[in-house]
Design a protein around this motif. Structure first.
Motif, mmCIF file in Angstrom:
data_model
loop_
_atom_site.group_PDB
_atom_site.id
_atom_site.type_symbol
_atom_site.label_atom_id
_atom_site.label_comp_id
_atom_site.label_asym_id
_atom_site.label_seq_id
_atom_site.Cartn_x
_atom_site.Cartn_y
_atom_site.Cartn_z
ATOM 1 N N SER A 123 0.834 -1.192 0.000
ATOM 2 C CA SER A 123 0.000 0.000 0.000
ATOM 3 C C SER A 123 0.872 1.245 0.000
ATOM 4 O O SER A 123 1.917 1.291 0.659
ATOM 5 N N LYS A 124 0.455 2.260 -0.723
ATOM 6 C CA LYS A 124 1.207 3.513 -0.738
ATOM 7 C C LYS A 124 1.253 4.169 0.638
ATOM 8 O O LYS A 124 2.248 4.759 1.033
ATOM 9 N N ASP A 125 0.148 4.045 1.382
ATOM 10 C CA ASP A 125 0.033 4.775 2.636
ATOM 11 C C ASP A 125 0.126 3.892 3.871
ATOM 12 O O ASP A 125 0.251 4.391 4.977
ATOM 13 N N HIS A 126 0.047 2.556 3.707
ATOM 14 C CA HIS A 126 -0.092 1.690 4.879
ATOM 15 C C HIS A 126 0.772 0.442 4.792
ATOM 16 O O HIS A 126 0.345 -0.637 5.157
ATOM 17 N N ALA A 127 2.012 0.558 4.343
ATOM 18 C CA ALA A 127 2.851 -0.636 4.224
ATOM 19 C C ALA A 127 3.187 -1.202 5.600
ATOM 20 O O ALA A 127 3.024 -2.388 5.854
ATOM 21 N N GLY A 128 3.688 -0.361 6.497
ATOM 22 C CA GLY A 128 4.017 -0.817 7.843
ATOM 23 C C GLY A 128 5.454 -1.304 7.940
ATOM 24 O O GLY A 128 6.066 -1.705 6.948
ATOM 25 N N PRO A 129 6.036 -1.304 9.144
ATOM 26 C CA PRO A 129 7.456 -1.638 9.315
ATOM 27 C C PRO A 129 7.811 -3.066 8.947
ATOM 28 O O PRO A 129 8.900 -3.316 8.438
ATOM 29 N N GLN A 130 6.925 -4.036 9.193
ATOM 30 C CA GLN A 130 7.260 -5.420 8.888
ATOM 31 C C GLN A 130 7.364 -5.645 7.389
ATOM 32 O O GLN A 130 8.250 -6.360 6.915
ATOM 33 N N LEU B 102 10.897 -5.982 2.379
ATOM 34 C CA LEU B 102 11.357 -5.438 1.107
ATOM 35 C C LEU B 102 12.863 -5.175 1.132
ATOM 36 O O LEU B 102 13.557 -5.353 0.129
ATOM 37 N N LYS B 103 13.388 -4.770 2.294
ATOM 38 C CA LYS B 103 14.834 -4.552 2.413
ATOM 39 C C LYS B 103 15.593 -5.868 2.389
ATOM 40 O O LYS B 103 16.709 -5.959 1.883
ATOM 41 N N PHE C 118 2.644 -11.328 -4.097
ATOM 42 C CA PHE C 118 2.395 -11.308 -2.652
ATOM 43 C C PHE C 118 1.968 -9.912 -2.222
ATOM 44 O O PHE C 118 2.591 -8.929 -2.582
ATOM 45 N N TYR C 119 0.882 -9.868 -1.451
ATOM 46 C CA TYR C 119 0.392 -8.608 -0.883
ATOM 47 C C TYR C 119 0.130 -8.827 0.605
ATOM 48 O O TYR C 119 -0.920 -9.325 0.984
ATOM 49 N N PRO C 120 1.103 -8.504 1.463
ATOM 50 C CA PRO C 120 0.870 -8.591 2.907
ATOM 51 C C PRO C 120 0.236 -7.299 3.414
ATOM 52 O O PRO C 120 0.702 -6.199 3.098
ATOM 53 N N ARG C 121 -0.806 -7.423 4.206
ATOM 54 C CA ARG C 121 -1.488 -6.232 4.727
ATOM 55 C C ARG C 121 -1.609 -6.374 6.242
ATOM 56 O O ARG C 121 -2.387 -7.183 6.738
ATOM 57 N N ASN D 242 -11.141 -6.208 9.447
ATOM 58 C CA ASN D 242 -10.409 -7.431 9.156
ATOM 59 C C ASN D 242 -9.186 -7.544 10.057
ATOM 60 O O ASN D 242 -8.621 -6.529 10.481
ATOM 61 N N PRO D 243 -8.725 -8.773 10.295
ATOM 62 C CA PRO D 243 -7.405 -8.932 10.909
ATOM 63 C C PRO D 243 -6.328 -8.659 9.867
ATOM 64 O O PRO D 243 -6.620 -8.473 8.683
ATOM 65 N N SER D 244 -5.061 -8.656 10.298
ATOM 66 C CA SER D 244 -3.967 -8.620 9.326
ATOM 67 C C SER D 244 -4.106 -9.817 8.399
ATOM 68 O O SER D 244 -4.572 -10.886 8.806
ATOM 69 N N PHE D 245 -3.715 -9.644 7.135
ATOM 70 C CA PHE D 245 -3.879 -10.758 6.208
ATOM 71 C C PHE D 245 -2.745 -10.811 5.197
ATOM 72 O O PHE D 245 -1.988 -9.850 5.015
#
Length: 269
Positions: free
Chosen positions: A165-172, A177-178, A204-207, A247-250
């Protein structure tokens, strides 16, 4: 799929396109933004698309209730008594709409029990429509062109494409990605992220940031019908009509043979 099913899918696809045209009337220039109770943005495009879709679905399937992101709190509460219902996000990606990008969609899903069994995702700016039905495959159609079947692709861990997500990737997700130096990324708003995986352009799309059921229902159905899956962090399918609309994380992915949670947590890379 029966002829009746095909007719219903066709009608809902056309409805999503009509709602997209209604939203586009407000796209570009200065967009007036209201704030809802949860501080999320609301525009005239959201309202126009919501009204059009809800009224049309009630005519199309009078016996099936409709839950939209812009529905009343009473409808949200009463939904727990429904065995089948339409789940609608009339404008998914409102922030992208306000920015003037084309990365927003119209999402319409049919939920039976706790799972989406039909899903339509329309992209108003490009005219592309995605749809899927449980057990009947997934398809996409560009404006004015014939539909084509879409399928997810096998994962190649050396050439993964990870959608964030552009706005909601999150640290994990940022850490993932690194860590995966050979992976490429696609940053995108709205339910388009699921659709990239569904058509085999991403893996893969982790949210891990909050979403609501109407954000995911239609696109989850498309992805599952294309051969992928959407699960919670325990590997269970993401379910609907829960006590809480959040939703939970998915994890959304195209190749079910890969252990995506292990990859996210650094145990598979």
């Amino acid at each position: 799929m029966t002829q009746t099913d095909e007719a219903l899918v066709s009608a809902v696809c056309e409805l999503a396109r009509e709602a997209g045209r209604a939203a586009l009337q407000f796209h570009g220039g200065n967009v007036t933004v209201e704030r809802k109770g949860d501080d999320s943005p609301l525009t005239a495009a959201d309202k126009a698309s919501h009204t059009l879709i809800v009224e049309a679905l009630r005519r199309l399937t009078p016996g099936i209730p409709v839950l939209s992101e812009e529905s009343s709190e009473l409808d949200v509460a009463e939904r727990r008594e429904w065995s089948t219902f339409w789940l609608v996000d009339p404008l998914d990606g409102t922030k992208e709409f306000i920015k003037g990008t084309g990365e927003f969609t119209v999402n319409i899903a049919l939920v039976s029990g706790t799972e989406p069994v039909m899903g339509v995702v329309h992209v108003p700016v490009t005219g592309v429509t995605y749809w899927g039905r449980k057990g009947a495959g997934a398809f996409m159609a560009r404006a004015g062109q014939a539909p084509v079947a879409i399928r997810t692709r096998p994962a190649n861990l050396e050439r993964l494409v990870i959608v964030a997500s552009k706005d909601h990737a999150g640290p994990q997700v940022e850490a993932l990605l690194k860590r995966l130096t050979t992976a490429s990324t696609a940053n995108m708003g709205s339910s388009l992220k699921f659709c990239l995986v569904a058509e085999g352009k991403a893996d893969f799309y982790p949210r891990l940031q909050p979403t609501s059921e109407w954000d995911t229902g239609a696109a989850q159905c498309v992805l599952e019908a294309a051969g992928g899956a959407v699960t919670d962090m325990a590997g269970r399918p993401l379910v609907y009509n829960k006590e809480q609309i959040l939703n939970p994380s998915f994890l959304a992915f195209g190749d079910p043979r890969q252990d995506w949670l292990a990859l996210l947590e650094g145990r598979g890379a």
